[in-house]
Scaffold this motif. Sequence first.
Motif, PDB file in Angstrom:
ATOM      1  N   ARG A   6       0.854  -1.183   0.000  1.00  0.00           N
ATOM      2  CA  ARG A   6       0.000   0.000   0.000  1.00  0.00           C
ATOM      3  C   ARG A   6       0.895   1.239   0.000  1.00  0.00           C
ATOM      4  O   ARG A   6       1.888   1.295   0.703  1.00  0.00           O
ATOM      5  CB  ARG A   6      -0.892   0.022   1.242  1.00  0.00           C
ATOM      6  N   LEU A   7       0.514   2.202  -0.780  1.00  0.00           N
ATOM      7  CA  LEU A   7       1.345   3.388  -0.939  1.00  0.00           C
ATOM      8  C   LEU A   7       0.857   4.531  -0.073  1.00  0.00           C
ATOM      9  O   LEU A   7      -0.336   4.743   0.085  1.00  0.00           O
ATOM     10  CB  LEU A   7       1.325   3.851  -2.400  1.00  0.00           C
ATOM     11  N   GLN A   8       1.823   5.242   0.479  1.00  0.00           N
ATOM     12  CA  GLN A   8       1.503   6.473   1.197  1.00  0.00           C
ATOM     13  C   GLN A   8       2.305   7.594   0.566  1.00  0.00           C
ATOM     14  O   GLN A   8       3.479   7.415   0.271  1.00  0.00           O
ATOM     15  CB  GLN A   8       1.909   6.324   2.665  1.00  0.00           C
ATOM     16  N   TYR A   9       1.687   8.721   0.378  1.00  0.00           N
ATOM     17  CA  TYR A   9       2.386   9.824  -0.264  1.00  0.00           C
ATOM     18  C   TYR A   9       2.853  10.822   0.775  1.00  0.00           C
ATOM     19  O   TYR A   9       2.187  11.058   1.773  1.00  0.00           O
ATOM     20  CB  TYR A   9       1.469  10.509  -1.282  1.00  0.00           C
ATOM     21  N   GLU A  10       3.999  11.420   0.521  1.00  0.00           N
ATOM     22  CA  GLU A  10       4.613  12.243   1.555  1.00  0.00           C
ATOM     23  C   GLU A  10       4.122  13.674   1.554  1.00  0.00           C
ATOM     24  O   GLU A  10       4.269  14.387   2.536  1.00  0.00           O
ATOM     25  CB  GLU A  10       6.140  12.232   1.400  1.00  0.00           C
ATOM     26  N   SER A  11       3.567  14.138   0.458  1.00  0.00           N
ATOM     27  CA  SER A  11       3.112  15.528   0.452  1.00  0.00           C
ATOM     28  C   SER A  11       1.699  15.595  -0.067  1.00  0.00           C
ATOM     29  O   SER A  11       1.134  14.599  -0.492  1.00  0.00           O
ATOM     30  CB  SER A  11       4.038  16.373  -0.408  1.00  0.00           C
ATOM     31  N   PRO A  14      -1.431  18.057  -5.848  1.00  0.00           N
ATOM     32  CA  PRO A  14      -1.739  19.359  -6.441  1.00  0.00           C
ATOM     33  C   PRO A  14      -3.246  19.575  -6.427  1.00  0.00           C
ATOM     34  O   PRO A  14      -4.005  18.614  -6.299  1.00  0.00           O
ATOM     35  CB  PRO A  14      -1.227  19.252  -7.879  1.00  0.00           C
ATOM     36  N   PRO A  44       2.311   8.671 -10.925  1.00  0.00           N
ATOM     37  CA  PRO A  44       2.642   7.922  -9.707  1.00  0.00           C
ATOM     38  C   PRO A  44       2.267   6.446  -9.807  1.00  0.00           C
ATOM     39  O   PRO A  44       2.949   5.592  -9.246  1.00  0.00           O
ATOM     40  CB  PRO A  44       1.826   8.619  -8.617  1.00  0.00           C
ATOM     41  N   ALA A  48       4.760   3.378  -9.570  1.00  0.00           N
ATOM     42  CA  ALA A  48       4.528   2.406  -8.496  1.00  0.00           C
ATOM     43  C   ALA A  48       4.556   0.971  -8.999  1.00  0.00           C
ATOM     44  O   ALA A  48       4.825   0.046  -8.231  1.00  0.00           O
ATOM     45  CB  ALA A  48       3.187   2.696  -7.815  1.00  0.00           C
TER      46      ALA A  48
END
Lengths: 450, 497
Positions: A6-11, A14, A44, A48
Amino acid sequence: MANVVRLQYESKPPPFGHEMRKCFSFDPEYINMNHGSYGSLPSPVAEAIKPYYALAEANPDLFHRFTSIDLIRDVRKRMAKFVGAAHTEEVVFVPNASHGLNTILRSFIWEEGDIISSCNTTYNSISRTAEYISDIPPHPEAVQFTLLFPTSHSEIIQNWRAYVKSLNEIRNQSAQKLGRRPKIVAIIDSIISVPGALLPWKEMVKICKEEDVWSVVDGAHSIGQELDLNLAEANPDFWVTNCHKWMYAKRGCALLYVPKRNQHIIKASFPTSHAYKKGGGSNFVEQFEWNGTIDFVPYISASCALDFRAWLGGEHVINDYCHRIALEGGKRLAQILGTEIIDQGQDFQFTLSMVNVAVPFPPTMSSAFEIDMAFRRKLLIKRKIYPAFFYHNGKWWIRCSAQIWSQVEDFEVLGEAILEASKEILEEFGDGTEKKTMIIEDKDERLIVN
Amino acid sequence: MSNTQSIAPVPIDQIVKATNILQKSSAPKFGHELLPYFSFKQGFLNLNNGSYGALPKVVTEACNELMAWQEENTDFYYRIGFIPPLIGVREQLAQLVGASDVDELVMVPNASTGLGVVLRNFLWQCGDTIIRCNTTYATVYKTIQYIHDVTPGLEISEFQLLFPTTRQAILDGWQKHITSVKANAPQGQKIVAVIDSVVANPAAAMPWKEMVKICKDVGIWTIIDGAHSVGQEDLHLADCGADFFVSNCHKWLNTKRGAAFLWMPKESQKIMLTTIPTSASYVTPGPDRPETNIVSQFQYNGTIDYTTYLSVHVALQWREWVGGEAAIHQYCNNLAKQGGALLAQTMNTKVMDPNGEFTMAMVNVTLPFPSDFQAQYDASVGTALSNKLLARNMYAVTYYHNSLWWTRVSAQIWNELSDFSILGNALVTICSEIVSEHKNANVPQNCKAVSFSSYLEQPLQGAVALDSNNGIGAPRPVTSTKVTLVGYHTQLASIRP
């Protein structure tokens, strides 16, 4: 077990609108107003899935015999939950919606007297599938429900009920002659392709149930565009959707949903699996786990796509934006063109993220596909902006897809382009009242319509 | 329509830059020097190209460029852009396999699909016969089974093929079989034979053209499963006499997985009504239907990623650079023969095909199990073999045939003779482990879990950093994953080639 990461984004992402183009890899000069045809892969998500491609090459045997199978089972669990299936075992992956629908329609053992029903608005390849099935022995009868816009959900439901009842009467007559009860299989769109319109498919499915008619739902456009799918509740007999359209998965990735009670109907996958056994049903999932070597990463990408969408704020946030832009943009476009949105009711019940607006042609305008090709040349190739074109109920229409990168301004640019192009086409082809030789520029053009 | 701002179809060489490097350097020799050009995990001994092929790094990069191109303007790609490159690829393949016309050759995702769509296009009737072999590949075997199950009165006639044998023995047996089938088949009903050009398990190059002739002489349709052919042997389809031929490009031709071709000469196209799924281009059979309609149908029949098909162009460039078809075939065939002999010596067992009449780039050698162990088939042995090989960072296929356990080894241009002795020594150890585990009843009937946590050099990251200039943070995984695998697919391990 191998699990998809599972991906988590750091910021933060947009904002929606043109800045969201940063998350996609479009040609900067191209204004994408037709996401609905082929979908768009977010950068992304493209990044990924690269490690999975690397795994496939690091040890092809390990990946194809074991890892990919486990990963895809993991993703199926997530997808089953997402669509509200009662069991993970009711959801399998197929390369695209056409493939899934063909699997279903070919699985029925067709007999004389059977009826296969589609609509005039059924997606072209699926109409051809029904035609093919009727073309070969034992020639089940192909019938068509007529759906003409402008209309309303309540009118459609009324007409559908009358239509299905009439099919039942035909069936009852055949039953007397044949000494057995033929079946009726109805292909229903959840969201029509052209026009891009949400149908009251759940009510239509209910009516099918009341009349003992199989409901095969072409939900190609649903996942990612239609909220709160809840298939266990809607309870269609069969349901198919493309994850690579509105859900941002990599092409080709689609779901085939078959509730347990109907799995015995699916005699075999296509291609047939090594796990095939007569009677099907009992090992439905296993039969769809390996159907020949393909690129399995698109199935895995569905999970990465959901993570991306969660990062953006989730399904409601995405669809609220797209829906708002579709309506505002569509209205603005209709204003510029001096025409109308196909959705006549004030509540815009047909419009999710796709909006259909009439082309400013006189009512006598020809319906020849050369005009579609002309629009393709003038807009897609020359002006790098393109909506889908279609002819319906005496008019040419355009179908625009609103997406997270879209803004109302895009519809204004499109409006100007269409005004110019339709003027040019009127000059080249005439308005249909007098005989004019059509200038067909590219004689070899293949007709590919989505 | 000429407008400098317009977009127009471009050839693949204008889209793909990754292959530019091929012009600037010359290829190393065949053997381990080629390993850096592939993406195998460090130390992975790949002796099984035959199952899933392998993608050279250059082709991987070219595919990334082709996939990026697809995303630039998908409407242009799917309505216009993909068509000229796809036709170009079909032309290249048509030339490579000796077809007389590009419109005899279409692309399909894999051999199973190609064979499946042909078999399902026949309008089967009571009294028809389909001929298959016990060695027919599993999905095709089961396709025929399925057709039988849904067609009352359809007969399956199975030809038994047991190795070791000789080409002459096969042809004699085949002739007898065909004569008998023809004699027993009802008049006027069709007979269709599915023939492997190269059997998967055991790996065996068949005298398929002679088998085709035997069928053709008595009016039997021939569909050739040539899954392993292209890239492993020269093909001259125009005069082969078969009605259909299918081959995987992603096995021995170095393309991205999901690319195969279906060859169907004009006469054969008459029975091809539809693709599966049916295409928007489908036209009801009749006088209005253009002769080439089925070819148009295969061009687009559902949204797919055409990168797999387009990668044929790049794969062919790479193969030309690395030495060319003839040199590749020669190296692999020689290595398979020498390697097989060395492997048999190492394990003190036998090569299935000592005089090499069935051997191209794959070779079969008996496994070193005691004879009483060999006689009793146990599916868990296959699983154990598969798992233990993977745990040792190597792979070759293992399978049970004619009361013996065998290994099938693929010789590829990254392999050398020493690979075969490494495999042999490993198999000696593995087999004796399996025998003692069986004696001690340690092996559960169905599965044995093996952890591959050390397999990956680093945990699966799930994503790489995006360009930091655009201010978007890099996705990172919630947890890093150690890939733990359970080898419980006994059918998959032993049936899939």
